[in-house]
Design an enzyme around this catalytic site. Structure first.
Site, PDB file in Angstrom:
ATOM      1  CE1 TYR A 143     -59.527 -58.888  83.470  1.00  0.00           C
ATOM      2  CE2 TYR A 143     -60.739 -59.267  81.439  1.00  0.00           C
ATOM      3  CZ  TYR A 143     -59.944 -59.742  82.469  1.00  0.00           C
ATOM      4  OH  TYR A 143     -59.595 -61.070  82.506  1.00  0.00           O
ATOM      5  CG  ASP A 238     -58.218 -54.064  75.415  1.00  0.00           C
ATOM      6  OD1 ASP A 238     -58.654 -54.740  74.453  1.00  0.00           O
ATOM      7  OD2 ASP A 238     -58.123 -54.502  76.575  1.00  0.00           O
ATOM      8  CE  LYS A 266     -64.663 -60.306  75.738  1.00  0.00           C
ATOM      9  NZ  LYS A 266     -63.897 -59.356  76.515  1.00  0.00           N
TER      10      LYS A 266
END
Ligand SMILES: *Cc1c(COP(=O)(O)O)cnc(C)c1O
Length: 427
Positions: A143, A238, A266
Site C-alpha cells: 500500500y 516507501d 508516520k
C-alpha cells in the site's frame, strides 16, 4: 462496555460515510463497532466509555514514543503560540531536513509534505519527470497511499475489503501501473526482461506492513536494486511505515541498500501530519522551482507539525532507544507465540524494531498469498477477545502492529497473560 462508542458510531454514520474518516477504522473486517477514543498517554488509550487499553496500533505507526509524550506536547504548544501556519519558509523546516538527511544517508535533498499519500504520489511524479518514462512497477499487497495510479492491488484497507482496486480510478490512469507478486524473484526477473527499459520506477515497501508484516530476503532486495540500476529505473523505497520504525536508518539500513528515492511519513510527524520524499540530489533537482516537476502544499512544512516531528526525531536518537524498543517487541512476539503454543493454537509472529506481525498460521508467511492463507476467522475472534480484555490491536488481520518506547515489560506480560486466556477459547 462499548455503549457510548456505539451511540457515537450510530450518529457518525449519518454525517460521515461509514461513520469514519478512513475505512479500516470502521471494523468491517473484524465486525462489531469501532471504539471511539478520548485520551491516550504512553502505551495506553482510553475510550469514551472509560475502558483502558494497552495499544498496539499507535495511530498506525507514528506513536513510537507512546501517546502524548510530554516533550512532544510541549514542543507543539510552544510552536502553536507562535502561529499555526505561515505558508512561508521557517528555520524549523531546515532543521528537519538536516535531521532526515543525516539519519537516512540516501536522502541528499528532501521535501516535506503533509501525508504519506502526498509523499508517494509526488515521488512517482518526480520519477516519471526525471526519467521521461511512464510505467511504474508495484507489488501485490503493498500500500502506498490512495493516489489513483497506486490503487491497484493495494494492501491495507484495500486488501481488507477484498476490493483491491477502487472505483473512480480511470483504467487509463492505472494502465501504466504494473503489478507483480511481492518477494517473487522469478516474476521480478521476467518483468525487467520484458519492460525494464520502460519503467520510470519501482515502488516497494521494503518491509511490507500493509499485508500484515512480511520481511523479504536480502537476496531479493539486492537483486531488485541491481535490476533497477541496470535498466535505468528509479528505485523508490516507501518507508512511510518502516522509516524510523524498524530502526534509525529505516529498512534501507537493515538491507544495506541505497534507493534512489525514499518516502517518509508516520513517525517523522510524531502524530502530526508530516510526510516527506527525498533522495539523490540530481533527481531532486527536477523539482519546481528549480526543475520542471510541479508539487506544492499550502500546509507543507507546517510549523506545529514540524515541531512535533523534530522533537520526536530528537528523542528516538537517545542511546539505546532502538535496542530497548526491539527487545520489548521481540519479547511480545515470543510471549504471544509461547501462549499460543501452550493453547495448541497454530500461530506465528515476527518483528523488526518496533513493528511486528502476528499470524494465525503455523509458519511465517513470506508473501501475499501465504498471508491470505492465515486463519482470518481466528484472528477476528482473537481481536475481539483481546479488545474485551483491554488490548487494542489493529482491527484487521492484514495490518502490522506497533510497540512504543512507553510499553513496559509489565505491559507485555499483561498482554501475553490475556492472550493466553483468549487463545484457549479459539481452539
Ligand atoms: C500509511 C502508508 C502510506 C500512506 O500514508 P498516509 O499518511 O496515510 O497518506 C503510504 N505508504 C505506506 C507504506 C504506508 O504505510
Amino acid at each position: 462496555m462499548f455503549d457510548k462508542s456505539k451511540d457515537l458510531f450510530n450518529q457518525s454514520q449519518r454525517l460521515i460515510p461509514g461513520g469514519v474518516n478512513s475505512p479500516v477504522r470502521a471494523f468491517r473486517a473484524v465486525g462489531g463497532t469501532p471504539i471511539f477514543f478520548e485520551k491516550g498517554a504512553g502505551a495506553y488509550l482510553w475510550d469514551v466509555d472509560g475502558n483502558r487499553y494497552i495499544d498496539y496500533v499507535g495511530s498506525w505507526g507514528p506513536a513510537i514514543l507512546g501517546h502524548a509524550h510530554p516533550d512532544v506536547v510541549t514542543a507543539v504548544q510552544r510552536a502553536a503560540v507562535n502561529g499555526l501556519s505561515f505558508g512561508a519558509p521557517t528555520a524549523a523546516e531546515y532543521a528537519m531536513a538536516e535531521q532526515i538527511c543525516a539519519l537516512v544517508p540516501s536522502i541528499e535533498q528532501v521535501r516535506l509534505v503533509s501525508s504519506g499519500t502526498e509523499a508517494t504520489m509526488s515521488a512517482i511524479r518526480l520519477a516519471r519527470g526525471a526519467t521521461g518514462r511512464k510505467k511504474l512497477l508495484k507489488f501485490e499487497g503493498c500500500y502506498h497511499g490512495h493516489a489513483d495510479s497506486l490503487l491497484v492491488k493495494a494492501g491495507s484497507g484495500a486488501l481488507t475489503f477484498g476490493n483491491p482496486s477502487s472505483a473512480g480510478v480511470p483504467p487509463e490512469v492505472a494502465a501504466d501501473t504494473v503489478v507483480i507478486a511481492y518477494h517473487d524473484l522469478a516474476a521480478l526477473e521476467a518483468t525487467f526482461t520484458a519492460i525494464g527499459k520502460e519503467l520510470a520506477c519501482v515502488i516497494i515497501e521494503p518491509i511490507a506492513g500493509n499485508m500484515n508484516f512480511v520481511k523479504p530476503s536480502h537476496a531479493y532486495m539486492h537483486r531488485l536494486r541491481e535490476l533497477c540500476t541496470t535498466h535505468g529505473a528509479l528505485l523508490i523505497f516507501d518507508e512511510v511505515m518502516t522509516g524510523f520504525r524498524v530502526g534509525l536508518g529505516g529498512a534501507q539500513a537493515h538491507f544495506g541498500i541505497t534507493p534512489d528515492l525514499t518516502t517518509l511519513g508516520k513517525v517523522i510527524g510524531g502524530g502530526m501530519p508530516v510526510g516527506a520524499f527525498g533522495g539523490k540530489r540530481d533527481i531532486m533537482a527536477n523539482m519546481a522551482p528549480i526543475g520542471a516537476v510541479y508539487q506544492a502544499g499550502t500546509l507543507s512544512g507546517n510549523p506545529v507539525a514540524v515541531a512535533a516531528g523534530l522533537k520526536t526525531l530528537a528523542l528516538i536518537q537517545q542511546p539505546g532507544f532502538y535496542e530497548e524498543l526491539s527487545a520489548t517487541t521481540t519479547a511480545l512476539c515470543e510471549k504471544l507465540s509461547a501462549a499460543a503454543a501452550a493453547a495448541g493454537c497454530a500461530f506465528s509472529a515476527a518483528s523488526l524494531g518496533g513493528m511486528f506481525g502476528v499470524y494465525f498460521s503455523a509458519n511465517l508467511p513470506t508473501n501475499y498469498a501465504e498471508v491470505m492463507q492465515s486463519d482470518r476467522d481466528r484472528f477476528n475472534r482473537f481481536f475481539h477477545g483481546m479488545l474485551a480484555k483491554g488490548v487494542y490491536l489493529a482491527p484487521s488481520a492484514f495490518e502490522a502492529g506497533f510497540v512504543s518506547k512507553a510499553h513496559t515489560a509489565a505491559d507485555i506480560d499483561a498482554t501475553a497473560q490475556r492472550a493466553s486466556e483468549v487463545f484457549a477459547t479459539l481452539v
